[in-house]
Design a protein around this motif. Structure first.
Motif, short mmCIF file in Angstrom:
data_model
loop_
_atom_site.label_atom_id
_atom_site.label_comp_id
_atom_site.label_asym_id
_atom_site.label_seq_id
_atom_site.Cartn_x
_atom_site.Cartn_y
_atom_site.Cartn_z
N ASP A 6 0.94 -0.77 0.19
CA ASP A 6 -0.11 -0.37 -0.25
C ASP A 6 0.71 1.06 0.40
O ASP A 6 1.64 1.04 0.91
N TYR A 7 0.88 1.85 -1.10
CA TYR A 7 2.15 2.86 -1.34
C TYR A 7 1.17 4.09 -0.45
O TYR A 7 2.05 5.07 0.51
N LYS A 8 0.09 4.17 -0.04
CA LYS A 8 -0.33 5.16 0.42
C LYS A 8 -0.33 5.49 1.82
O LYS A 8 0.42 6.30 2.52
N ARG A 9 -0.21 4.29 2.18
CA ARG A 9 -0.06 3.58 3.63
C ARG A 9 2.08 4.05 4.27
O ARG A 9 2.57 4.15 4.87
N GLU B 260 3.49 6.15 2.56
CA GLU B 260 3.98 7.59 2.73
C GLU B 260 3.43 8.33 3.74
O GLU B 260 4.05 8.71 4.25
N ASN B 261 2.02 7.90 3.73
CA ASN B 261 2.29 8.11 5.59
C ASN B 261 2.91 8.05 6.79
O ASN B 261 3.31 8.99 7.48
N ASN C 189 7.51 15.92 2.99
CA ASN C 189 7.08 15.42 1.85
C ASN C 189 7.95 15.93 0.26
O ASN C 189 8.17 14.75 -0.95
#
Length: 121
Positions: A14-17, A19-20, A29
């Motif tokens: 999960d790339y969003k996870r 990043e978070n 960022n």
């Protein structure tokens, strides 16, 4: 000078996870890049993080491990602005070709005594 820690992640990741968790670990960022393909839901993805010291390196490695990284690479003396997808991929390909991969298990037969008197012709 800074270095880049790059990681290759499984297609189930999960790339969003990722990043978070990088942002929660103190990476801004502008200090990481997640490279996605057009079909990012079913493909492996790659991420690069700019690290300046051993503490940041360990934090990034911990986040990568928590997100099931398959393989990590460190590229020294590189800034995040120089870490384009084509550059990082070229370096990863070169390192992969230079690695000595494990060979498959080889089964060795034990020495035998050959034909004995029980063999009839």
């Amino acid at each position: 000078m800074s270095s880049i820690l790059a990681g290759i992640f499984d297609h189930n990741g999960d790339y969003k996870r990722l990043e978070n968790e990088l942002e929660n670990s103190g990476f801004g960022n502008s200090h990481y890049i997640v490279y996605l393909t057009e079909d990012h839901h079913h493909a492996q993805f790659l991420a690069s993080v700019e690290i300046k010291d051993n503490e940041q390196s360990q934090k990034a490695r911990d986040v990568f491990q928590g997100n099931s990284v398959l393989k990590t690479y460190v590229f020294e003396n590189m800034k995040i602005s120089e870490a384009s997808y084509s550059t990082v991929k070229k370096y990863i390909d070169a390192r992969s070709k230079a690695e000595i991969h494990n060979s498959p298990d080889v089964k060795k037969k034990s020495q035998h005594t050959g034909m004995d008197s029980e063999v009839k012709f």
